[in-house]
Design a protein around this motif. Structure first.
Motif, PDB file in Angstrom:
ATOM      1  N   ARG A  93     -33.003  16.335 -11.511  1.00  0.00           N
ATOM      2  CA  ARG A  93     -31.978  17.360 -10.838  1.00  0.00           C
ATOM      3  C   ARG A  93     -33.232  17.734  -9.115  1.00  0.00           C
ATOM      4  O   ARG A  93     -34.092  18.441 -10.339  1.00  0.00           O
ATOM      5  N   PRO A  94     -33.031  17.008  -7.996  1.00  0.00           N
ATOM      6  CA  PRO A  94     -33.766  18.279  -7.391  1.00  0.00           C
ATOM      7  C   PRO A  94     -33.755  19.473  -6.538  1.00  0.00           C
ATOM      8  O   PRO A  94     -32.725  19.551  -7.255  1.00  0.00           O
ATOM      9  N   ALA A  95     -35.156  19.583  -6.693  1.00  0.00           N
ATOM     10  CA  ALA A  95     -35.034  21.148  -6.865  1.00  0.00           C
ATOM     11  C   ALA A  95     -33.970  22.255  -5.539  1.00  0.00           C
ATOM     12  O   ALA A  95     -33.640  23.466  -6.171  1.00  0.00           O
ATOM     13  N   HIS A  96     -33.978  21.348  -4.931  1.00  0.00           N
ATOM     14  CA  HIS A  96     -32.539  22.402  -3.681  1.00  0.00           C
ATOM     15  C   HIS A  96     -31.217  21.676  -5.313  1.00  0.00           C
ATOM     16  O   HIS A  96     -30.673  23.544  -4.931  1.00  0.00           O
ATOM     17  N   ALA A 131     -28.903  25.452  -3.353  1.00  0.00           N
ATOM     18  CA  ALA A 131     -28.850  24.146  -2.181  1.00  0.00           C
ATOM     19  C   ALA A 131     -28.322  23.347  -1.988  1.00  0.00           C
ATOM     20  O   ALA A 131     -27.567  22.643  -2.889  1.00  0.00           O
ATOM     21  N   LYS A 132     -27.597  23.187  -0.923  1.00  0.00           N
ATOM     22  CA  LYS A 132     -26.719  21.726  -0.658  1.00  0.00           C
ATOM     23  C   LYS A 132     -27.215  20.957   0.646  1.00  0.00           C
ATOM     24  O   LYS A 132     -27.956  22.011   1.227  1.00  0.00           O
TER      25      LYS A 132
END
Length: 263
Positions: A25-28, A33-34
């Motif tokens: 998954r992306p770091a955010h 974070a969203k």
């Protein structure tokens, strides 16, 4: 005992997959974070299926038929192919058996049609060998690479990028994707476009300078291709202008016809 073992195995596999998914998954997403707003996914219908094809990138090859290269003032010899891209949200899906309204774009007074075979990839990679390239193809569609020709020509004359002539809203018109498991791979077949019943473009896929397999191989030298990429494989000669009210009918042997009305 066998049931318990199978359940344990399934549970272990599920946990492993979950861990892999989380790690990719992306770091955010991992930090909690969203995104501040949602961006709609771009998809293409699949003929005969409820599922849809998600689009990652749109690649296009330029001047891939000798006669079209000549009419565009280019040498049709087999020099290395060149590519450009369109934004994914430029896609306009057209359902078979319908005539979709297609808006005449802003800024142009010379709007051109270019009918093409479109290739949809299910996988990819880098430096793909031509003899392995078709293994990455999910299916094929009929497409229109719509072009603001006056803007393209003007930018080319100034030796500036001519993206504004190719990359705009609704510039990538597409019929549904037909899985290659049903159609086979396209190395030949009649392709045509008619405007108000008068045939303008008429050729055969066998006249492409660079085959689908060669296009995939060449693209993979410059980019890492991935599932969801689509490739507009070039248009034959006799591209030309359309005006509001014109009805375009595109045909390619083995695929459903596609029709739009310029509005």
């Amino acid at each position: 005992m066998e049931t318990v073992d199978r359940r344990a195995l399934l549970a272990t596999g599920a946990l492993a997959l979950a861990g892999t998914a989380a790690g990719s998954r992306p770091a955010h997403a991992q930090s909690g974070a969203k995104p501040i707003f949602e961006v709609a996914a771009v998809t293409i219908p699949i003929a005969g299926e409820k599922d849809v094809f998600p689009v990652r990138r749109i690649y296009c090859i330029g001047r891939n038929y000798a006669a079209h290269a000549i009419e565009r003032g280019s040498d049709p010899t087999r020099e290395p192919p060149f590519f450009f891209q369109k934004p994914t949200d430029a896609i306009q899906n057209v359902a078979p058996g319908t005539v979709a309204n297609h808006p005449y774009p802003s800024l142009t007074k010379n709007y051109h049609h270019e009918v093409e075979l479109v290739v949809a990839l299910k996988s990819g990679g880098t430096n793909i060998a031509p003899d392995k390239a078709l293994d990455h193809v999910y299916g094929y569609a009929l497409g229109l690479d719509m072009t603001r020709r006056d803007l393209q020509n003007g930018m080319a004359a100034e030796k500036k990028p001519w993206e504004i002539g190719k990359s705009f809203d609704h510039a990538a018109v597409l019929g549904p994707i037909h899985p290659a498991t049903r159609t086979g791979h396209f190395t030949k077949g009649a392709i045509s476009l008619a405007v108000n019943g008068n045939v303008r473009q008429s050729s055969d896929l066998s006249k492409m300078i660079w085959s689908v397999a060669e296009q995939i191989a060449k693209l993979s030298e410059a980019f890492e291709l991935k599932a969801g990429d689509i490739i507009y494989s070039g248009t034959p000669e006799n591209v030309g202008p359309v005006v509001k009210g014109d009805v375009l009918v595109c045909k390619l042997d083995g695929l459903s016809d596609m029709s739009i009305r310029i509005v």
